[in-house]
Every structure is written in structure tokens, then in C-alpha cells.
Scaffold this motif. Structure first.
Motif, PDB file in Angstrom:
ATOM      1  N   TYR A 321     -13.744  10.074  -5.680  1.00 51.84           N
ATOM      2  CA  TYR A 321     -13.708  11.157  -4.694  1.00 51.84           C
ATOM      3  C   TYR A 321     -15.148  11.549  -4.369  1.00 51.84           C
ATOM      4  CZ  TYR A 321      -8.708  11.701  -5.508  1.00 51.84           C
ATOM      5  OH  TYR A 321      -7.339  11.493  -5.573  1.00 51.84           O
ATOM      6  N   TRP A 322     -15.353  11.769  -3.124  1.00 50.27           N
ATOM      7  CA  TRP A 322     -16.696  12.201  -2.740  1.00 50.27           C
ATOM      8  C   TRP A 322     -16.664  13.200  -1.596  1.00 50.27           C
ATOM      9  CZ3 TRP A 322     -18.721   9.499   1.836  1.00 50.27           C
ATOM     10  CH2 TRP A 322     -17.948   8.406   2.232  1.00 50.27           C
ATOM     11  N   CYS A 323     -17.651  14.061  -1.660  1.00 48.80           N
ATOM     12  CA  CYS A 323     -17.803  15.127  -0.670  1.00 48.80           C
ATOM     13  C   CYS A 323     -19.098  14.864   0.087  1.00 48.80           C
ATOM     14  CB  CYS A 323     -17.857  16.481  -1.385  1.00 48.80           C
ATOM     15  SG  CYS A 323     -18.257  17.864  -0.293  1.00 48.80           S
ATOM     16  N   GLU A 324     -19.002  14.813   1.399  1.00 51.83           N
ATOM     17  CA  GLU A 324     -20.175  14.581   2.233  1.00 51.83           C
ATOM     18  C   GLU A 324     -20.399  15.799   3.128  1.00 51.83           C
ATOM     19  OE1 GLU A 324     -21.828  10.798   4.541  1.00 51.83           O
ATOM     20  OE2 GLU A 324     -20.120  11.710   5.574  1.00 51.83           O
ATOM     21  N   VAL A 325     -21.631  16.245   3.195  1.00 52.79           N
ATOM     22  CA  VAL A 325     -21.990  17.404   4.011  1.00 52.79           C
ATOM     23  C   VAL A 325     -23.064  16.971   5.001  1.00 52.79           C
ATOM     24  CG1 VAL A 325     -22.780  19.789   4.008  1.00 52.79           C
ATOM     25  CG2 VAL A 325     -21.516  18.896   2.041  1.00 52.79           C
ATOM     26  N   THR A 326     -22.863  17.324   6.258  1.00 50.28           N
ATOM     27  CA  THR A 326     -23.826  16.951   7.299  1.00 50.28           C
ATOM     28  C   THR A 326     -24.278  18.196   8.045  1.00 50.28           C
ATOM     29  OG1 THR A 326     -22.073  16.559   8.935  1.00 50.28           O
ATOM     30  CG2 THR A 326     -22.777  14.675   7.622  1.00 50.28           C
ATOM     31  N   ASN A 327     -25.525  18.139   8.507  1.00 54.66           N
ATOM     32  CA  ASN A 327     -26.043  19.136   9.451  1.00 54.66           C
ATOM     33  C   ASN A 327     -27.119  18.473  10.299  1.00 54.66           C
ATOM     34  OD1 ASN A 327     -28.379  19.099   7.886  1.00 54.66           O
ATOM     35  ND2 ASN A 327     -28.129  21.168   7.087  1.00 54.66           N
ATOM     36  N   GLU A 328     -27.810  19.246  11.097  1.00 59.15           N
ATOM     37  CA  GLU A 328     -28.771  18.662  12.035  1.00 59.15           C
ATOM     38  C   GLU A 328     -29.988  18.063  11.328  1.00 59.15           C
ATOM     39  OE1 GLU A 328     -31.398  22.226  13.714  1.00 59.15           O
ATOM     40  OE2 GLU A 328     -29.259  22.605  13.898  1.00 59.15           O
ATOM     41  N   VAL A 329     -30.188  18.397  10.053  1.00 64.91           N
ATOM     42  CA  VAL A 329     -31.321  17.850   9.309  1.00 64.91           C
ATOM     43  C   VAL A 329     -30.969  16.495   8.719  1.00 64.91           C
ATOM     44  CG1 VAL A 329     -32.982  18.294   7.458  1.00 64.91           C
ATOM     45  CG2 VAL A 329     -32.055  20.207   8.788  1.00 64.91           C
ATOM     46  N   GLY A 330     -29.706  16.328   8.280  1.00 67.29           N
ATOM     47  CA  GLY A 330     -29.279  15.064   7.693  1.00 67.29           C
ATOM     48  C   GLY A 330     -27.959  15.231   6.966  1.00 67.29           C
ATOM     49  N   SER A 331     -27.690  14.354   6.008  1.00 70.56           N
ATOM     50  CA  SER A 331     -26.430  14.425   5.262  1.00 70.56           C
ATOM     51  C   SER A 331     -26.683  14.176   3.784  1.00 70.56           C
ATOM     52  CB  SER A 331     -25.418  13.412   5.799  1.00 70.56           C
ATOM     53  OG  SER A 331     -25.891  12.090   5.622  1.00 70.56           O
ATOM     54  N   SER A 332     -25.791  14.746   2.952  1.00 72.47           N
ATOM     55  CA  SER A 332     -25.855  14.554   1.497  1.00 72.47           C
ATOM     56  C   SER A 332     -24.433  14.382   0.984  1.00 72.47           C
ATOM     57  CB  SER A 332     -26.510  15.765   0.819  1.00 72.47           C
ATOM     58  OG  SER A 332     -27.813  15.983   1.315  1.00 72.47           O
ATOM     59  N   ARG A 333     -24.292  13.706  -0.165  1.00 71.50           N
ATOM     60  CA  ARG A 333     -22.954  13.512  -0.733  1.00 71.50           C
ATOM     61  C   ARG A 333     -23.029  13.464  -2.253  1.00 71.50           C
ATOM     62  NH1 ARG A 333     -21.612   7.532   1.533  1.00 71.50           N
ATOM     63  NH2 ARG A 333     -22.095   8.639   3.464  1.00 71.50           N
ATOM     64  N   LYS A 334     -21.886  13.775  -2.879  1.00 69.78           N
ATOM     65  CA  LYS A 334     -21.741  13.670  -4.326  1.00 69.78           C
ATOM     66  C   LYS A 334     -20.410  12.988  -4.635  1.00 69.78           C
ATOM     67  CE  LYS A 334     -25.352  15.605  -6.295  1.00 69.78           C
ATOM     68  NZ  LYS A 334     -26.207  14.915  -7.269  1.00 69.78           N
ATOM     69  N   TYR A 335     -20.339  12.320  -5.810  1.00 59.28           N
ATOM     70  CA  TYR A 335     -19.155  11.560  -6.196  1.00 59.28           C
ATOM     71  C   TYR A 335     -18.624  12.034  -7.540  1.00 59.28           C
ATOM     72  CZ  TYR A 335     -20.994   8.190  -2.785  1.00 59.28           C
ATOM     73  OH  TYR A 335     -21.463   7.588  -1.653  1.00 59.28           O
ATOM     74  N   VAL A 336     -17.302  11.857  -7.734  1.00 59.83           N
ATOM     75  CA  VAL A 336     -16.696  12.011  -9.059  1.00 59.83           C
ATOM     76  C   VAL A 336     -15.537  11.011  -9.153  1.00 59.83           C
ATOM     77  CG1 VAL A 336     -15.131  13.869  -8.286  1.00 59.83           C
ATOM     78  CG2 VAL A 336     -15.666  13.613 -10.715  1.00 59.83           C
ATOM     79  N   GLN A 337     -15.432  10.335 -10.296  1.00 56.38           N
ATOM     80  CA  GLN A 337     -14.395   9.335 -10.513  1.00 56.38           C
ATOM     81  C   GLN A 337     -13.223  10.001 -11.277  1.00 56.38           C
ATOM     82  OE1 GLN A 337     -14.759   5.919  -9.565  1.00 56.38           O
ATOM     83  NE2 GLN A 337     -12.565   5.720 -10.014  1.00 56.38           N
ATOM     84  N   ILE A 338     -12.024   9.925 -10.684  1.00 57.39           N
ATOM     85  CA  ILE A 338     -10.828  10.467 -11.330  1.00 57.39           C
ATOM     86  C   ILE A 338     -10.028   9.284 -11.897  1.00 57.39           C
ATOM     87  CG2 ILE A 338      -8.709  11.811 -11.072  1.00 57.39           C
ATOM     88  CD1 ILE A 338     -11.262  13.430 -10.755  1.00 57.39           C
ATOM     89  N   MET A 339      -9.808   9.313 -13.234  1.00 61.49           N
ATOM     90  CA  MET A 339      -9.101   8.228 -13.910  1.00 61.49           C
ATOM     91  C   MET A 339      -7.868   8.817 -14.595  1.00 61.49           C
ATOM     92  SD  MET A 339     -12.356   6.223 -15.574  1.00 61.49           S
ATOM     93  CE  MET A 339     -11.334   4.854 -16.123  1.00 61.49           C
ATOM     94  N   GLN A 340      -6.795   8.016 -14.687  1.00 61.58           N
ATOM     95  CA  GLN A 340      -5.576   8.470 -15.372  1.00 61.58           C
ATOM     96  C   GLN A 340      -5.457   7.799 -16.727  1.00 61.58           C
ATOM     97  OE1 GLN A 340      -1.958   8.925 -13.042  1.00 61.58           O
ATOM     98  NE2 GLN A 340      -0.773   8.064 -14.745  1.00 61.58           N
ATOM     99  N   ASN A 341      -5.159   8.617 -17.739  1.00 65.77           N
ATOM    100  CA  ASN A 341      -4.990   8.072 -19.103  1.00 65.77           C
ATOM    101  C   ASN A 341      -3.754   7.198 -19.188  1.00 65.77           C
ATOM    102  OD1 ASN A 341      -7.289   9.396 -20.055  1.00 65.77           O
ATOM    103  ND2 ASN A 341      -6.126  11.296 -20.429  1.00 65.77           N
TER     104      ASN A 341
END
Length: 341
Positions: A321-341
Motif C-alpha cells: 500500500y502506498w500513499c502519494e501526495v502531489t502539489n505544484e512543487v512536486g510529489s512524495s510517497r510512502k509505502y507499507v507492506q501488508i502481509m497475512q499470517n
């Protein structure tokens, strides 16, 4: 709490008053607007020549005759050769250079030369716009041009807030220009330039100038399972049917768009100005996800939070899963891995 925190630099400026060229022996007269001259501008003709009075190079009197049909102006002749200029009920436009010259005289010999200045309250007729935009790490200069006599002193302040109360803080800069180098996001504040000359003054006049610093979004994802405490991690393991809450925390100016993804699939997004998030209707598994309304911080409007909630359901919800944020300066994103036991 909002505090001023940025690197200022001093800019030395010089003011030039542009009058027609003054003779070496000119006299400065400082008078009050609305009153009469405290005493006339003196001039004495020679036996061989009459005189002409000039205001900023324009003839206003010849001998005893006033040209401008303004009854406030008069030529006084206490003695035969005197051609003294008197002005009553002084107006701002009366300020400037006055010369008494021999007439006719091909050399234009100057008999008397005056610079008339009128006291005036401090004012700030022109300044930077009330809102100035700048990119982070750039340089910016804010300015206030103050007029008045005596010449006003300009002092710069930052408007800070503490417990929802505003106050001004002297930032140690005086003069018409405030320079800020390597502007950071923490320089976003409202600056106030105050001009004071103590003439007919109850309070200093001022202008507020808001500096709006635009910068690349900072993004962080925090996670909690079944209502436990939030944590920040790259990978989360969960059991089937456990509730997963991912929150995309954003610090950005301006905020344009926040989007949640699972692997290569768009889950939904929120765009600035929209009343609520919008799901991706083309995703057949979008029923598994709940996008709640954007959460904001009233004390710091540049902070945003965008929650995504779902139940762990094997292959349908496992993934990156990742969240991406954009604006007029540029974009940034972060990730997290969701796993099932």
C-alpha cells in the motif's frame, strides 16, 4: 504555537530625494502643512534687474506679479527692492525648490535658493503585496516604503501566536527591506512593518505581509491493527478479519491531491476543495475499503491526515500500500507492506 524561525539578512538601502539642482548656498525651510510660512522666503532685487520666482523650475511670479492666480501666494515688499515670497495655508504640493533669479539675465543668476519641506505624518503608500509566495530554499525580499517628515523609522516584526493569542515579536530588522535567505517552511508567517516619526502620531502606521512558503510534501504512513496504538513500520503482519487502519499523514503547502494505492491499483483519492474522498469505481474490490474524510489540524492548516480502513481478507487485501501526495512543487510517497499470517 507558531513562531518565527528563519534566516534573515540585512539589506542596506538608500533614499534619494530628487529635486531640481540646488545651489551651494540653498536654505532648507521646514514648515507645517495647513499653516502659513513662519516668515517669507526672502529675496532682494538689484537696481538693474527685476526678479522672477521659480517653483521646481516653473515661473510663478515676476516682480510683484503672481502668475498662478493662487491667492495664497503673495509678493511682499517691505522695502523698495524686496521681493519676498509669502505662502499661506501651505499644501503638500507647495513643497519643493524655490528660486529667486535676476530677470532678465542670460546667466540666470540665483539670488536666493530654498528647499521647502512640509512636516507630514508617517505613511506607507507602497509595499510588497499583502501575500507573497516563495518556494522553499529560495531567497525573498519584503519591503515597505514609508514617507513623512521627520523621516519615519521602519521596524519589522513577526506576528506569532500562543494559545490562540497573537502577539508581535521584534525580529531585529530596521529599514525598508527585509531579506530572508534559504527560506524554509518555518518562515511561513505574517510579517509587519511599522513606520513611526512621532509627528501627530497616536500609533505607528503598519502593513502586514504574509509570506506563504510552498514546499514538497512530507509523507508518513502510520498503521494500527484492531484499534491498537498506531505505529510506523515498513511491514505489518495481520490475521484474517482483523481491522487494518492506515493513515497517510501529510505536511504540505499547498496540498493538491492525496491518493491511496494497493500495488498498481488506485483505491481512491482526495483533492483539495472536494467535500469528501472519491473511490476508484473501476476497481472491483473497492467495496473492501473505507476512505474516511480528511482530518485537518486547526492550529496548523498545512497538516492533513487521510485514513484508509479495511478488513484483512487474504489475497484481496495483502500487498504493498502506498500513499502519494502531489502539489505544484512536486510529489512524495510512502509505502507499507501488508502481509497475512
Amino acid at each position: 504555537m507558531k513562531k518565527f524561525n528563519c534566516s534573515i539578512f540585512l539589506i542596506y538601502t538608500f533614499a534619494f530625494c530628487c529635486y531640481s539642482q540646488l545651489s551651494q548656498d540653498f536654505e532648507t525651510r521646514i514648515e507645517e502643512s495647513g499653516l502659513d510660512l513662519s516668515y517669507p522666503l526672502g529675496c532682494r532685487r538689484t537696481k538693474d534687474h527685476e526678479v522672477v520666482w521659480l517653483h521646481e523650475g516653473k515661473a510663478i511670479a515676476l516682480g510683484n506679479n503672481i502668475f498662478n492666480n493662487d491667492i495664497r501666494f503673495a509678493i511682499e515688499t517691505p522695502y523698495d527692492l524686496d521681493r519676498n515670497l509669502m505662502i499661506k495655508n501651505l499644501k503638500p504640493d507647495d513643497a519643493g525648490r524655490y528660486q529667486c533669479k535676476e530677470y532678465p539675465d542670460s546667466n540666470g543668476s540665483i539670488i536666493a535658493d530654498y528647499l521647502l519641506r512640509l512636516r507630514a505624518k508617517a505613511s506607507i503608500p507602497v509595499s510588497s503585496d499583502s501575500r507573497v509566495n516563495v518556494l522553499e530554499n529560495d531567497e525573498v525580499r519584503l519591503w515597505c516604503n514609508a514617507t513623512g517628515l521627520p523621516v519615519p523609522k521602519i521596524t519589522w516584526y513577526a506576528i506569532e501566536s500562543n494559545n490562540q493569542q497573537e502577539f508581535i515579536k521584534d525580529i531585529g530588522v530596521k529599514g525598508r527591506m527585509l531579506g530572508i535567505s534559504n527560506v524554509s517552511r518555518y518562515c511561513s508567517t505574517t510579517f509587519q512593518c511599522q513606520a513611526s516619526n512621532k509627528y501627530k502620531e497616536t500609533y505607528p502606521v503598519y502593513k502586514n505581509i504574509t509570506l506563504d512558503v510552498k514546499f514538497l510534501p512530507d509523507v508518513q504512513i502510520k498503521v494500527r491493527v484492531n484499534g491498537t496504538n498506531f505505529l510506523v513500520a515498513d511491514t505489518i503482519s495481520s490475521n484474517r478479519a482483523e481491522q487494518i487502519e492506515l493513515v497517510c499523514d501529510v505536511f504540505a503547502n499547498p496540498l493538491t491531491k492525496i491518493t491511496w494505492y494497493r500495488d498498481k491499483t488506485t483505491i481512491g483519492h482526495y483533492s483539495a476543495g472536494e467535500s469528501s474522498p472519491i473511490k476508484n469505481d473501476k476497481d472491483k474490490t473497492n467495496y473492501l475499503y473505507t476512505l474516511t474524510n480528511i482530518q485537518t489540524n486547526t492550529k496548523e492548516p498545512r497538516y492533513w491526515s487521510f485514513p484508509l480502513v479495511f478488513q484483512a481478507d487474504g489475497q484481496y487485501t495483502s500487498g504493498k500500500y502506498w500513499c502519494e501526495v502531489t502539489n505544484e512543487v512536486g510529489s512524495s510517497r510512502k509505502y507499507v507492506q501488508i502481509m497475512q499470517n
